[in-house]
Design an enzyme around this catalytic site. Sequence first.
Site, PDB file in Angstrom:
ATOM      1  N   ILE A 151      40.188  46.816  39.475  1.00  0.00           N
ATOM      2  CA  ILE A 151      40.359  46.103  40.744  1.00  0.00           C
ATOM      3  C   ILE A 151      41.685  45.367  40.594  1.00  0.00           C
ATOM      4  CG2 ILE A 151      39.437  44.393  42.337  1.00  0.00           C
ATOM      5  CD1 ILE A 151      36.644  45.154  41.425  1.00  0.00           C
ATOM      6  N   LYS A 198      33.061  43.743  37.267  1.00  0.00           N
ATOM      7  CA  LYS A 198      34.509  43.531  37.221  1.00  0.00           C
ATOM      8  C   LYS A 198      34.764  42.658  36.008  1.00  0.00           C
ATOM      9  CE  LYS A 198      38.579  41.712  39.615  1.00  0.00           C
ATOM     10  NZ  LYS A 198      39.116  41.005  40.796  1.00  0.00           N
ATOM     11  N   THR A 255      39.658  36.477  45.025  1.00  0.00           N
ATOM     12  CA  THR A 255      40.613  35.483  44.540  1.00  0.00           C
ATOM     13  C   THR A 255      41.991  35.725  45.127  1.00  0.00           C
ATOM     14  OG1 THR A 255      39.386  35.397  42.458  1.00  0.00           O
ATOM     15  CG2 THR A 255      41.600  34.446  42.473  1.00  0.00           C
ATOM     16  N   TYR A 270      31.244  39.985  39.111  1.00  0.00           N
ATOM     17  CA  TYR A 270      32.634  39.636  38.801  1.00  0.00           C
ATOM     18  C   TYR A 270      32.612  38.503  37.786  1.00  0.00           C
ATOM     19  CZ  TYR A 270      37.497  38.149  39.835  1.00  0.00           C
ATOM     20  OH  TYR A 270      38.819  37.796  39.758  1.00  0.00           O
ATOM     21  N   ARG A 278      38.385  31.377  35.557  1.00  0.00           N
ATOM     22  CA  ARG A 278      38.338  30.778  36.888  1.00  0.00           C
ATOM     23  C   ARG A 278      37.038  29.989  37.119  1.00  0.00           C
ATOM     24  NH1 ARG A 278      42.395  31.218  41.276  1.00  0.00           N
ATOM     25  NH2 ARG A 278      43.729  32.950  40.684  1.00  0.00           N
ATOM     26  N   TYR A 305      32.193  26.306  39.036  1.00  0.00           N
ATOM     27  CA  TYR A 305      32.165  24.845  39.043  1.00  0.00           C
ATOM     28  C   TYR A 305      30.837  24.260  38.580  1.00  0.00           C
ATOM     29  CZ  TYR A 305      32.657  19.954  40.254  1.00  0.00           C
ATOM     30  OH  TYR A 305      32.679  18.596  40.179  1.00  0.00           O
TER      31      TYR A 305
END
Length: 295
Positions: A206, A166, A49, A138, A143, A112
């Site tokens: 991270i 993550k 990202t 992740y 997001r 999405y």
Amino acid sequence: MPRKGAAFAGLSVALVTPFKNGEVDYDLLRKQVEFQVDAGTNCLCPVGTTGESPTLSHDEHEKVISVVVETARGRCKVMPGTGSNSTREALRLTKWAAKEGADAALVVAPYYNKPTQEGFFQHYKALAEEVSIPICVYNIPGRTGKNIEPETIARMADLPNITMVKEATGSLDQASQILATTDLTILSGDDSLTLPLLSVGGEGVISVVGNIVPKDMLALLAAFRENRAADATQLHHKLFYLCRDMLGLATNPIPLKAAMKLLGRDTGELRLPMTELEPAGEAKLRKSLAAYGLL
């Protein structure tokens, strides 16, 4: 017994992708890698990202991975972002990373298209069975639009090569459930939650702010590891406002790139639809960097 993925404990830095006149600046990227190696960063995470991977072409994405692996030369680990909302595309990128010598792959939850929990499981299963390097799941529902539930991650823990998570849900309850039911290593995906996550069994971060102050984040991790609770708390408080502004003034990596430009470490250039930090935000950022002692 050490958790799976324990080799990636410590500080991983989510690298920015530097641009110059609209193109990836590979020379500056190499300098960013050297900066992190010199700081003692444990692992580099390009093309995530923070690295603006959604705006990179397939060729650029692959080349950034190759350049970071080549520049690191084994002096620190490399765990590039290889996720996609297409399982086929994620598999292609992950295979590329493995071929180029990456140590692991950071695979974001498909975004999405909002798969079911079974869809999440089958996505990671397809990757885990085809690629030999460790995979870090992740999970960032803010997001991607959908959470990978702890029960699904517990199923993934039995797959070959799924070794890390993550954790960017912002939920210590979710992290605690994963830690209690699996042997996966959890890495914080939120800088400001690093110390709280360590306190429930997480093993690293991270980091976005690590692009600027990797040594301070390393110091926090070391203080916790060495049972110096007061020192770890002091460093957490010192880093808190800087972390807040790096991620709160605008969408990541807009404030980070603005900060790196102010510090002479990046052009500050972004790719649309990312746009520059507005003047009011830049003024707040200057104040935050100055208060921290960076300006």
